[in-house]
Design an enzyme around this catalytic site. Structure first.
Site, PDB file in Angstrom:
ATOM      1  N   ASP A   1       3.722  -1.964  -0.696  1.00 16.15           N
ATOM      2  CA  ASP A   1       2.557  -1.063  -0.658  1.00 16.15           C
ATOM      3  C   ASP A   1       1.377  -1.834  -0.058  1.00 16.15           C
ATOM      4  O   ASP A   1       1.370  -3.069  -0.065  1.00 16.15           O
ATOM      5  CB  ASP A   1       2.204  -0.528  -2.060  1.00 16.15           C
ATOM      6  CG  ASP A   1       1.767  -1.615  -3.035  1.00 16.15           C
ATOM      7  OD1 ASP A   1       2.388  -2.703  -3.027  1.00 16.15           O
ATOM      8  OD2 ASP A   1       0.809  -1.411  -3.802  1.00 16.15           O
TER       9      ASP A   1
ATOM     10  N   GLU B   1       1.891  -2.966  -6.235  1.00 15.90           N
ATOM     11  CA  GLU B   1       1.157  -4.190  -6.582  1.00 15.90           C
ATOM     12  C   GLU B   1      -0.349  -3.991  -6.466  1.00 15.90           C
ATOM     13  O   GLU B   1      -1.112  -4.482  -7.294  1.00 15.90           O
ATOM     14  CB  GLU B   1       1.592  -5.338  -5.656  1.00 15.90           C
ATOM     15  CG  GLU B   1       1.081  -6.730  -6.076  1.00 15.90           C
ATOM     16  CD  GLU B   1      -0.316  -7.082  -5.575  1.00 15.90           C
ATOM     17  OE1 GLU B   1      -0.904  -8.035  -6.088  1.00 15.90           O
ATOM     18  OE2 GLU B   1      -0.834  -6.386  -4.666  1.00 15.90           O
TER      19      GLU B   1
END
Ligand SMILES: [Zn+2]
Length: 487
Positions: free
Chosen positions: A122, A189
């Site tokens: 991400d 994250e």
């Protein structure tokens, strides 16, 4: 008489100078020299193309969950399956949380504890209004001017894809690890890792897995760190700071501002904030920061070397110097930054209440309890309420350098970056690695990314990019590290 005193003083100073110089010249450093290894002949063009395609998926972690674009995450996972066919045919894999992928490469020796490489695919959003400032569009994955451009090129798609590239290549060459290796590609994250990394860690714990080591994103191969230092430095994050938010508040009778009393809520609160700022926690030079500088010493200019070899004399000077630079100061001690201040609603009314938040980043040698006690004692005013506001987290343990996995990591870095010193350091930011403290103490935060000071603003900023040659070095490094650490 005067002459004798001066003569004696000169003799003392001369002796002192001789000791200082002698120590500087005599000190020896433990420098691991490694044999040159041949570069692995993976398909460089294909690796570059796959990174380029990986950057085109808009796998953005937004602060607002409703902005989440599930189709982009699905598309990226499908891309991985297409891009790395051997991984998907020869490794076990499963989905954890919503979009995290966990892979397991079984080793031939079940008695060895598994190792683990993690990363996240991400990325943070591109700040609205800045798209036009990019040299190449942020989700184009353009390969130009010797770079692959796009959001995630540094943080952390290159990390995820370089490990997958390495595993795919090793499978092609018929390599079998002795030690089982886990890989995880996390999907959240940038918003805390609670659905990805945290669940992977829980799952492995439930299955009774204990890890020999874990490697995550972290510090880079830093170039141009210090004036006079010619070589880059490979910095490895051995610990992560903790954090704590303290609310300072004060309540007192309000009143009209035309007849202010000696002390006001805002005045006292300001004094408290000043005291916290002017009385930082002590520097922790003896630990991590010393181990950061020691491997660099042989390459440093004489004056720096003299300082390091003679800490008995120069420590206060060095500490003072390091404290003036924000990033070395942050590595040296627990820091305190006021981030919110509130009080007052009208220009002619004394507020009855004022409050502030101080954000503290805790050095591994301190803990929440000690930091809070320090803040209370320096404020030294019972009228100021000090209260913890969640979340808070203790600092991590400091990973040992005297372990097989660290030596493997160091060897692998030196094999790919000959002559580059490896400096164990403290990681000031946070990453998914923090979710794995339950599985191992050997956590290393490192990416083989060459970073110059000006690259700092590209991470989470405009024109994020990675050099094509550097990406190939990242893959080489991952191959070396997997080979060295699993066999
Ligand atoms: Zn990251």
């Amino acid at each position: 008489m005067i002459k004798n005193v001066l003569g004696g003083l000169a003799a003392v100073l001369l002796t002192l100078a001789l000791i200082v110089v002698a120590r500087t010249l005599m000190v020896s450093y433990d420098l691991m020299e490694v044999d040159a290894v041949e570069r692995h002949a993976f398909d460089a063009d294909r690796a570059t193309e796959r990174l380029s395609e990986g950057l085109t998926y808009r796998t953005i972690s937004h602060e607002a969950p409703e902005d989440f674009e599930a189709a982009e995450f699905e598309a990226l996972l499908e891309f991985l399956e297409r891009a790395y066919p051997r991984i998907y045919s020869e490794l076990e894999f499963e989905r954890v949380g919503d979009y995290t992928k966990l892979y397991r490469w079984e080793g031939s020796d079940p008695d060895l504890k598994p190792g683990m490489l993690i990363g996240h695919y991400d990325v943070v959003p591109v700040e609205p209004g800045t798209e036009q400032e990019w040299t190449h569009p942020p989700f184009s994955g353009t390969v130009a001017e010797g770079f692959v451009w796009g959001r995630g090129a540094l943080d952390d798609k290159a990390g995820v894809l370089s490990s997958m590239e390495a595993v795919e290549y090793l499978l092609e060459t018929g390599f079998t690890p002795q030690r089982t290796l886990y890989l995880a590609a996390h999907h959240d994250e940038e918003v805390g890792g609670f659905d990805g990394a945290a669940r992977v860690s829980e799952l492995l714990e439930e299955r009774g897995v204990e890890l020999e080591f874990l490697v995550d994103e972290g510090l880079p191969v830093a170039e141009e760190v210090l004036e006079g230092l010619e070589t880059p430095i490979a910095m490895v994050g051995m610990a992560e700071k903790g954090f704590l938010n303290l609310e300072l508040s004060i309540i007192r009778d309000g009143g009209h501002s035309s007849m202010p009393p000696q002390r006001t809520t805002i005045g006292d609160l300001s004094t408290a904030i000043h005291r916290v700022k002017d009385n930082p926690m002590p520097g922790r030079f003896d630990d991590l920061i010393k181990t950061t500088f020691e491997p660099l010493a042989p390459q440093l200019p004489f004056l720096y070397r003299m300082g390091l070899a003679n800490l008995w004399l120069f420590r206060p000077l060095i500490e003072r110097q390091l404290s003036t630079i924000p990033h070395t100061n942050a590595a040296l001690r627990t820091t305190a930054a006021p981030t919110i201040i509130e009080g007052g609603i009208k220009a002619n009314v004394l507020p009855a209440k004022a409050r502030a938040i101080v954000n503290l980043r805790i050095h591994p040698d301190d803990d929440i309890e000690a930091v809070e006690a320090h803040v209370r004692s320096v404020i030294n005013n019972d009228e100021i309420q000090v209260r913890r506001t969640p979340p808070s987290r203790e600092p991590s343990v400091v990973s040992d350098t005297d372990t097989r996995p660290f030596q493997d990591l160091r060897r692998s870095i030196k094999e790919v970056f000959p002559g580059v010193p490896v400096a164990p350091s403290i990681f000031i930011a946070t990453s998914d690695a923090r979710h794995f403290r339950n599985l191992t103490d050997n956590i290393y935060r490192f990416r083989a990314i060459r970073a110059r000071p000006e690259d700092q603003s590209r991470i989470h900023g405009t024109d994020e990019r990675i050099g094509v040659e550097n990406y190939l070095e990242m893959v080489q490094f991952q191959i070396r590290f997997i080979k060295n650490s699993t066999s």
